[in-house]
Motif scaffolding. Structure first.
Motif, mmCIF file in Angstrom:
data_model
loop_
_atom_site.group_PDB
_atom_site.id
_atom_site.type_symbol
_atom_site.label_atom_id
_atom_site.label_comp_id
_atom_site.label_asym_id
_atom_site.label_seq_id
_atom_site.Cartn_x
_atom_site.Cartn_y
_atom_site.Cartn_z
ATOM 1 N N ARG A 1 0.849 -1.194 0.000
ATOM 2 C CA ARG A 1 0.000 0.000 0.000
ATOM 3 C C ARG A 1 0.881 1.240 0.000
ATOM 4 O O ARG A 1 1.870 1.318 0.724
ATOM 5 C CB ARG A 1 -0.872 -0.001 1.256
ATOM 6 N N GLU A 2 0.498 2.206 -0.816
ATOM 7 C CA GLU A 2 1.125 3.526 -0.822
ATOM 8 C C GLU A 2 -0.018 4.524 -0.822
ATOM 9 O O GLU A 2 -0.770 4.609 -1.800
ATOM 10 C CB GLU A 2 2.031 3.707 -2.040
ATOM 11 N N VAL B 1 12.653 -4.982 -5.608
ATOM 12 C CA VAL B 1 12.905 -3.548 -5.743
ATOM 13 C C VAL B 1 13.954 -3.274 -6.823
ATOM 14 O O VAL B 1 14.375 -2.125 -6.998
ATOM 15 C CB VAL B 1 13.291 -2.906 -4.390
ATOM 16 N N ALA B 2 14.351 -4.305 -7.539
ATOM 17 C CA ALA B 2 15.303 -4.156 -8.644
ATOM 18 C C ALA B 2 14.569 -3.639 -9.882
ATOM 19 O O ALA B 2 13.335 -3.726 -9.986
ATOM 20 C CB ALA B 2 15.978 -5.484 -8.943
ATOM 21 N N ASP B 3 15.318 -3.105 -10.832
ATOM 22 C CA ASP B 3 14.730 -2.517 -12.044
ATOM 23 C C ASP B 3 13.805 -3.471 -12.770
ATOM 24 O O ASP B 3 12.763 -3.064 -13.293
ATOM 25 C CB ASP B 3 15.825 -2.046 -12.999
ATOM 26 N N THR C 1 9.782 -2.263 3.856
ATOM 27 C CA THR C 1 9.203 -2.215 5.198
ATOM 28 C C THR C 1 8.311 -3.423 5.465
ATOM 29 O O THR C 1 8.469 -4.111 6.473
ATOM 30 C CB THR C 1 8.399 -0.909 5.380
ATOM 31 N N LYS C 2 7.377 -3.683 4.579
ATOM 32 C CA LYS C 2 6.393 -4.742 4.813
ATOM 33 C C LYS C 2 7.027 -6.133 4.816
ATOM 34 O O LYS C 2 6.630 -6.987 5.596
ATOM 35 C CB LYS C 2 5.284 -4.678 3.754
ATOM 36 N N ILE D 1 7.118 2.951 -3.497
ATOM 37 C CA ILE D 1 6.662 1.555 -3.499
ATOM 38 C C ILE D 1 7.808 0.632 -3.076
ATOM 39 O O ILE D 1 7.597 -0.319 -2.311
ATOM 40 C CB ILE D 1 6.074 1.187 -4.875
ATOM 41 N N ASP D 2 9.030 0.920 -3.532
ATOM 42 C CA ASP D 2 10.202 0.162 -3.068
ATOM 43 C C ASP D 2 10.273 0.198 -1.542
ATOM 44 O O ASP D 2 10.489 -0.833 -0.893
ATOM 45 C CB ASP D 2 11.502 0.762 -3.607
ATOM 46 N N GLY D 3 10.112 1.387 -0.977
ATOM 47 C CA GLY D 3 10.148 1.536 0.479
ATOM 48 C C GLY D 3 9.069 0.716 1.162
ATOM 49 O O GLY D 3 9.308 0.107 2.213
ATOM 50 N N ALA D 4 7.885 0.687 0.561
ATOM 51 C CA ALA D 4 6.787 -0.101 1.128
ATOM 52 C C ALA D 4 7.126 -1.591 1.106
ATOM 53 O O ALA D 4 6.854 -2.311 2.073
ATOM 54 C CB ALA D 4 5.491 0.178 0.362
#
Length: 124
Positions: A39-40, A110-112, A97-98, A91-94
């Protein structure tokens, strides 16, 4: 419905995975695939761990529609590709974290390659 309710967002946010079934060209749904969801803000996003080669992702990209099941939620969705770099950073951060407890699987998400498959889920 074009927006998630607070209850839906909270339920999906607290659930580790969802089942996605993109719609095929003939109108049938693919077999469910279990994927991560984040979620963002008031929106939900998914990515293909296998990047653009993921079978479910290829179907989702072609149709732009599908169905999800998660935490008792059973919902038809629109699948919209996201190419906004700043949004993808959030979204990477989410994801980090999750899914920190599943740390070995986070770097590919979270890679390209996976970022290129980011899809926004919108209820329909």
């Amino acid at each position: 419905m074009t927006h998630w309710t607070s209850d839906q967002l909270n339920t999906i946010e607290q659930t580790g995975e969802l089942h996605i079934q993109p719609q095929r060209a003939d109108g049938r749904l693919r077999t469910p695939t279990t994927i991560w969801v984040v979620r963002e803000g008031d929106d939900l996003y998914v990515r293909s761990y296998n990047g653009p080669d993921g079978a479910w992702f290829r179907t989702a990209k072609a149709s732009g529609t599908g169905h999800i099941r998660c935490g008792g939620i059973d919902q038809d969705v629109t699948l919209t590709p996201i190419h906004d770099g700043a949004l993808n950073d959030r979204i990477d951060g989410a994801y980090r974290t999750k899914y920190a407890a599943a740390s070995a699987y986070v770097p590919p998400m979270v890679a390209d390659r996976a970022r290129a498959t980011t899809l926004k889920l919108t209820p329909r």
